[in-house]
Structure formats: C-alpha cells, structure tokens
Design a protein around this motif. Structure first.
Motif, PDB file in Angstrom:
ATOM      1  N   ASP A  30      -1.473 -26.565  16.518  1.00 12.50           N
ATOM      2  CA  ASP A  30      -2.243 -26.148  15.346  1.00 12.50           C
ATOM      3  C   ASP A  30      -2.908 -24.815  15.638  1.00 12.50           C
ATOM      4  N   VAL A  31      -2.882 -23.939  14.649  1.00 12.36           N
ATOM      5  CA  VAL A  31      -3.478 -22.615  14.771  1.00 12.36           C
ATOM      6  C   VAL A  31      -4.427 -22.403  13.600  1.00 12.36           C
ATOM      7  N   SER A  32      -5.637 -21.928  13.891  1.00  9.26           N
ATOM      8  CA  SER A  32      -6.615 -21.613  12.864  1.00  9.26           C
ATOM      9  C   SER A  32      -7.110 -20.191  13.124  1.00  9.26           C
ATOM     10  N   LEU A  33      -6.735 -19.270  12.228  1.00  9.92           N
ATOM     11  CA  LEU A  33      -7.000 -17.851  12.452  1.00  9.92           C
ATOM     12  C   LEU A  33      -7.592 -17.187  11.222  1.00  9.92           C
ATOM     13  N   ASP A  34      -8.372 -16.158  11.468  1.00  8.61           N
ATOM     14  CA  ASP A  34      -8.787 -15.255  10.406  1.00  8.61           C
ATOM     15  C   ASP A  34      -7.921 -14.015  10.547  1.00  8.61           C
ATOM     16  N   ILE A  35      -7.400 -13.535   9.428  1.00  9.56           N
ATOM     17  CA  ILE A  35      -6.390 -12.476   9.423  1.00  9.56           C
ATOM     18  C   ILE A  35      -6.846 -11.309   8.561  1.00  9.56           C
ATOM     19  N   VAL A  36      -6.517 -10.100   9.006  1.00 10.01           N
ATOM     20  CA  VAL A  36      -6.625  -8.921   8.149  1.00 10.01           C
ATOM     21  C   VAL A  36      -5.237  -8.280   8.114  1.00 10.01           C
ATOM     22  N   LEU A  37      -4.775  -7.988   6.903  1.00  6.83           N
ATOM     23  CA  LEU A  37      -3.485  -7.338   6.676  1.00  6.83           C
ATOM     24  C   LEU A  37      -3.727  -6.003   5.987  1.00  6.83           C
ATOM     25  N   VAL A  38      -2.936  -5.005   6.342  1.00  3.67           N
ATOM     26  CA  VAL A  38      -2.986  -3.711   5.669  1.00  3.67           C
ATOM     27  C   VAL A  38      -1.605  -3.466   5.065  1.00  3.67           C
ATOM     28  N   TRP A  39      -1.580  -3.357   3.748  1.00  2.00           N
ATOM     29  CA  TRP A  39      -0.350  -3.128   3.000  1.00  2.00           C
ATOM     30  C   TRP A  39      -0.380  -1.723   2.411  1.00  2.00           C
ATOM     31  N   VAL A  40       0.778  -1.094   2.320  1.00  2.00           N
ATOM     32  CA  VAL A  40       0.901   0.248   1.744  1.00  2.00           C
ATOM     33  C   VAL A  40       1.912   0.183   0.604  1.00  2.00           C
ATOM     34  N   LYS A  41       1.550   0.809  -0.508  1.00  2.00           N
ATOM     35  CA  LYS A  41       2.454   0.834  -1.657  1.00  2.00           C
ATOM     36  C   LYS A  41       3.479   1.945  -1.448  1.00  2.00           C
ATOM     37  N   MET A  42       4.745   1.553  -1.414  1.00  4.31           N
ATOM     38  CA  MET A  42       5.857   2.477  -1.242  1.00  4.31           C
ATOM     39  C   MET A  42       6.692   2.398  -2.524  1.00  4.31           C
ATOM     40  N   LYS A  43       6.607   3.414  -3.349  1.00  2.00           N
ATOM     41  CA  LYS A  43       7.184   3.401  -4.693  1.00  2.00           C
ATOM     42  C   LYS A  43       6.554   2.236  -5.445  1.00  2.00           C
ATOM     43  N   LYS A  44       7.317   1.189  -5.765  1.00  2.00           N
ATOM     44  CA  LYS A  44       6.736   0.065  -6.507  1.00  2.00           C
ATOM     45  C   LYS A  44       6.480  -1.152  -5.620  1.00  2.00           C
ATOM     46  N   ASP A  45       6.883  -1.091  -4.354  1.00  3.94           N
ATOM     47  CA  ASP A  45       6.779  -2.246  -3.462  1.00  3.94           C
ATOM     48  C   ASP A  45       5.628  -2.093  -2.481  1.00  3.94           C
ATOM     49  N   TRP A  46       5.054  -3.223  -2.098  1.00  2.00           N
ATOM     50  CA  TRP A  46       4.009  -3.259  -1.087  1.00  2.00           C
ATOM     51  C   TRP A  46       4.633  -3.683   0.229  1.00  2.00           C
ATOM     52  N   LYS A  47       4.389  -2.898   1.286  1.00  2.00           N
ATOM     53  CA  LYS A  47       4.961  -3.134   2.610  1.00  2.00           C
ATOM     54  C   LYS A  47       3.830  -3.313   3.620  1.00  2.00           C
ATOM     55  N   LEU A  48       4.033  -4.244   4.535  1.00  2.00           N
ATOM     56  CA  LEU A  48       3.024  -4.517   5.556  1.00  2.00           C
ATOM     57  C   LEU A  48       3.069  -3.451   6.640  1.00  2.00           C
ATOM     58  N   LEU A  49       1.928  -2.829   6.891  1.00  2.00           N
ATOM     59  CA  LEU A  49       1.794  -1.808   7.922  1.00  2.00           C
ATOM     60  C   LEU A  49       1.097  -2.365   9.163  1.00  2.00           C
ATOM     61  N   ALA A  50       0.091  -3.226   8.950  1.00  2.00           N
ATOM     62  CA  ALA A  50      -0.675  -3.730  10.091  1.00  2.00           C
ATOM     63  C   ALA A  50      -1.194  -5.127   9.802  1.00  2.00           C
ATOM     64  N   ARG A  51      -1.322  -5.891  10.889  1.00  2.00           N
ATOM     65  CA  ARG A  51      -1.885  -7.243  10.812  1.00  2.00           C
ATOM     66  C   ARG A  51      -2.658  -7.477  12.090  1.00  2.00           C
ATOM     67  N   GLN A  52      -3.840  -8.073  11.955  1.00  2.00           N
ATOM     68  CA  GLN A  52      -4.615  -8.459  13.124  1.00  2.00           C
ATOM     69  C   GLN A  52      -5.173  -9.853  12.897  1.00  2.00           C
ATOM     70  N   ALA A  53      -5.023 -10.691  13.891  1.00  2.00           N
ATOM     71  CA  ALA A  53      -5.542 -12.062  13.845  1.00  2.00           C
ATOM     72  C   ALA A  53      -6.651 -12.215  14.876  1.00  2.00           C
ATOM     73  N   VAL A  54      -7.631 -13.027  14.525  1.00  2.00           N
ATOM     74  CA  VAL A  54      -8.667 -13.445  15.473  1.00  2.00           C
ATOM     75  C   VAL A  54      -8.829 -14.948  15.321  1.00  2.00           C
TER      76      VAL A  54
END
Length: 147
Positions: free
Chosen positions: A117-141
């Motif tokens: 079992d994993v219990s994490l708090d996450i921050v994701l950074v998404w960037v809009k590329m044309k019409k799509d959102w792409k994941l650039l960064a993720r950090q878990a604690v």
C-alpha cells in the motif's frame, strides 16, 4: 457611447478568459485521469501520449526517473500499480501551465511481490502543447500521518 463599447468588450474578454480557464481545468482533470488509468494498465502508447520527453518524475524515496525510465518501469511491471485512487485534487491554471496537487492511495505489486500500500501526496506540472496537456514534472512525498 465609446465607454460603453469598451466596457462591453472588457466584460466579454473577462468572461472568455474565465471560460477558457474552466475548460483548461477540466481538460487537465481528464489528462490526470488518463494518466491514472495508463499507470494502472502499463500501456506504453498511452503513457507516452501523456508525457513530454523532458519529463522528470520524482519518487517519494528521492529517486528521479526521466521519461524513458518512467515508462519502462510501468510497462515492465518494475512499478506495478494494481489500483490507484486520487482524492483531494486541486488544479491551478497559470497561462499554459497547470499545477495539480492531490492525494494518491495505491495498491502495488512491484515485480510480482505481495501487494503493498502506498499513500502519497503528489504535485504534477502539466504544459499545454497546442490543444493537449502533457506531463512535464511529478513529485511525490509520503503523506503525513493523521494525528
């Protein structure tokens, strides 16, 4: 008359920007859900379609994967998410960037090991590329224990 036209134009511009942010927030929420499903399935094409080649994927233990390592671990079940549940999600749009914070609870079976079992708090950074959102960064604690 001119002031009324300027006021009306400004009002419409504010409404348009507000609607766009709402649409972007919904699109980011949908991208996060696609990522959740792709991480559970380990489907290579689904994972690759959601990330940027420059991805930096930080684990709660301190290790950082690049895009290739992130995909490889999920496809080859080195990181095997049996289930992922996301709660308390917050999406903030800043220009063409989205910051997503949420709590992730998962059941894992990395390399066929007994479920964990994993219990994490996450921050994701998404960037809009044309019409799509792409994941650039993720950090878990590791999530703080409730007192």
């Amino acid at each position: 008359m001119f002031k009324k036209i300027i006021f009306a134009f400004s009002f419409l511009l504010v409404i348009s920007i507000s609607a766009q942010k709402k649409n972007d927030a919904q699109a980011v929420t949908e991208a996060v859900e696609k990522l959740r499903l792709a991480m559970v399935s380990g489907e290579k094409s689904a994972l690759e379609s959601l990330i940027l080649p420059e991805l930096t994927y930080g684990h709660s233990g301190g290790h950082i994967d690049d895009a290739e390592e992130f995909v490889d671990k999920l496809v080859n079940k080195k990181s095997d998410f049996v289930t992922i549940e996301i709660t308390n999600q917050n999406v903030q749009i800043v220009g063409n960037t989205a910051i997503v914070r949420h709590h992730l609870y998962a059941t894992t079976a990395d390399l066929g090991k007994a479920p964990g079992d994993v219990s994490l708090d996450i921050v994701l950074v998404w960037v809009k590329m044309k019409k799509d959102w792409k994941l650039l960064a993720r950090q878990a604690v590791k999530a703080e224990k409730k007192k």
